[in-house]
Design a protein around this motif. Structure first.
Motif, mmCIF file in Angstrom:
data_model
loop_
_atom_site.group_PDB
_atom_site.id
_atom_site.type_symbol
_atom_site.label_atom_id
_atom_site.label_comp_id
_atom_site.label_asym_id
_atom_site.label_seq_id
_atom_site.Cartn_x
_atom_site.Cartn_y
_atom_site.Cartn_z
ATOM 1 N N ASP A 135 0.711 -1.251 0.079
ATOM 2 C CA ASP A 135 0.023 -0.008 -0.145
ATOM 3 C C ASP A 135 0.948 1.196 0.126
ATOM 4 O OD1 ASP A 135 -2.070 1.627 0.289
ATOM 5 O OD2 ASP A 135 -2.875 1.030 2.002
ATOM 6 N N ALA A 136 1.539 1.498 -1.064
ATOM 7 C CA ALA A 136 2.502 2.569 -1.317
ATOM 8 C C ALA A 136 2.832 2.977 -2.514
ATOM 9 C CB ALA A 136 3.852 2.175 -0.415
ATOM 10 N N VAL A 137 3.251 4.221 -3.049
ATOM 11 C CA VAL A 137 3.627 4.642 -4.066
ATOM 12 C C VAL A 137 5.248 5.134 -3.781
ATOM 13 C CG1 VAL A 137 1.260 4.992 -5.161
ATOM 14 C CG2 VAL A 137 2.404 6.770 -3.960
ATOM 15 N N PHE A 138 5.560 5.250 -4.939
ATOM 16 C CA PHE A 138 7.259 5.837 -4.957
ATOM 17 C C PHE A 138 7.693 6.447 -6.045
ATOM 18 C CE2 PHE A 138 7.967 1.628 -6.980
ATOM 19 C CZ PHE A 138 9.003 2.066 -7.537
ATOM 20 N N GLU A 139 8.760 7.378 -6.040
ATOM 21 C CA GLU A 139 9.166 7.860 -7.155
ATOM 22 C C GLU A 139 10.691 7.665 -7.006
ATOM 23 O OE1 GLU A 139 8.546 9.552 -10.123
ATOM 24 O OE2 GLU A 139 6.506 8.976 -9.732
ATOM 25 N N THR A 140 11.669 7.233 -7.853
ATOM 26 C CA THR A 140 12.963 7.292 -8.063
ATOM 27 C C THR A 140 13.662 8.532 -8.815
ATOM 28 O OG1 THR A 140 13.053 4.731 -7.803
ATOM 29 C CG2 THR A 140 15.097 5.796 -8.615
ATOM 30 N N VAL A 141 14.517 9.178 -8.586
ATOM 31 C CA VAL A 141 14.996 10.347 -9.035
ATOM 32 C C VAL A 141 16.271 10.542 -9.142
ATOM 33 C CG1 VAL A 141 13.044 11.795 -8.168
ATOM 34 C CG2 VAL A 141 15.292 11.762 -6.964
ATOM 35 N N VAL A 150 14.793 6.788 -15.723
ATOM 36 C CA VAL A 150 15.432 7.924 -15.295
ATOM 37 C C VAL A 150 16.864 7.968 -14.583
ATOM 38 C CG1 VAL A 150 14.699 8.417 -12.953
ATOM 39 C CG2 VAL A 150 14.945 10.332 -14.243
ATOM 40 N N ILE A 151 17.267 6.779 -14.064
ATOM 41 C CA ILE A 151 18.281 6.538 -13.702
ATOM 42 C C ILE A 151 19.476 6.426 -14.826
ATOM 43 C CG2 ILE A 151 19.832 5.257 -12.036
ATOM 44 C CD1 ILE A 151 18.005 7.047 -10.723
ATOM 45 N N LYS A 152 19.290 5.357 -15.699
ATOM 46 C CA LYS A 152 20.093 5.022 -16.688
ATOM 47 C C LYS A 152 20.042 5.621 -17.859
ATOM 48 C CE LYS A 152 22.818 2.187 -18.870
ATOM 49 N NZ LYS A 152 24.131 1.888 -18.594
ATOM 50 N N GLY A 153 19.017 6.627 -18.013
ATOM 51 C CA GLY A 153 18.783 7.528 -19.341
ATOM 52 C C GLY A 153 18.192 6.592 -20.611
#
Length: 277
Positions: free
Chosen positions: A26-32, A245-248
């Motif tokens: 029960d969670a959402v996330f963003e990796t930047v 977004v991490i590797k491109g």
């Protein structure tokens, strides 16, 4: 160290037996990606996180402004001495209580960060082989387009790839069309046409996907199309590549017996680095 609800604490401080992120995903996330104390594509990440919280009916705190969440992520990488180049993840989870039916819609958040070696995007000129993952399918629904912590399909596909000597797998939706890779969106170059599946096919509404679409539309001689990709199309493609977004950009060099070039991927990578530098 991690940032838990605005306080930097030891990493094991949030091991809670009633944590709904652990019990029910029960969670959402963003990796930047953070470069020189700047969160790349911050606005896109922020609005996707807010949209994700609304989709799963979480209560958005009044202080969850873009500036506040930016400060929470940057404070952690500064504290950990990795603000030059870092990968940070913010996970927002519903607070404890209830079973499938929550007792509250209020949330907590956790930020974790690790150092990255490079500031600019790059890819190795080495073989990168993929195949289809057909054990389970991505459903064509809104939940598939947001980043929840329910990634068991991606985990199972990663294990399949590892067991079969593959670098990645392409995931199929319930119509048996190619929708994305294990950890990123997929693009296919066919002649002068660059194709990526529309979000309605069940792919993640990727932040890097948006950047590549915008850069490709400004590239002379390239027609950009959001359209269905069938497994049969892969054998006719000139290029395949994966974006996140991490590797491109990660070019795919081989799918089964078909090998691909990376000319457009290289050009787009240069434009991407010019955008962020």
């Amino acid at each position: 160290m991690i940032n838990f609800n605005g306080t930097i604490v030891a990493e094991d401080a949030n091991i809670l037996t009633e944590n709904r992120a652990f019990l029910y995903a029960d969670a959402v996330f963003e990796t930047v990606k953070i470069v020189d104390s700047k969160i790349l594509f911050l606005e896109d990440h922020y609005f996707r996180l807010m949209a994700s919280m609304r989709v799963v009916r979480m209560e958005i705190p009044m202080n969850f402004t873009m500036e506040y969440l930016e400060q929470q992520m940057l404070s952690l990488v500064h504290h950990n001495g990795i603000s030059d180049s870092a990968r940070a993840r913010i996970t927002v989870f519903r607070n404890d209580g209830g079973y499938y039916l929550p007792k509250t819609h209020t949330v907590s958040f956790l930020v974790h960060a690790i150092a990255l070696e490079n500031t600019l995007y790059s890819f190795d000129q080495k073989k990168y082989e993929v195949d289809l993952f057909k054990d389970f399918y991505v459903t064509k629904q809104l939940l598939s387009s947001i980043k929840t912590t329910n990634r068991i399909l991606n985990i199972t596909a990663s294990i399949f790839a590892d067991e079969n000597g593959l670098d990645n797998c392409l995931l199929l939706n319930d119509s048996k069309n190619v929708v994305e890779a294990i950890q990123g969106n997929v693009f296919m170059l066919l002649g002068n046409k660059l194709i990526t599946p529309p979000v309605s096919e069940g792919c993640l509404n990727g932040v890097m996907r948006k950047q590549i679409l915008e850069l490709a539309r400004k590239t002379e001689g390239i027609e950009v199309v959001e359209d269905v990709i069938s497994p049969f199309d892969l054998q006719k493609a000139d290029e395949l590549f994966i974006t996140n977004v991490i590797k491109g950009i990660q070019p795919i060099s081989k799918y089964r017996k078909k090998e691909f070039t990376d000319v457009l991927a290289t050009e787009l990578l240069q434009k991407l680095n010019a955008l962020i530098s």
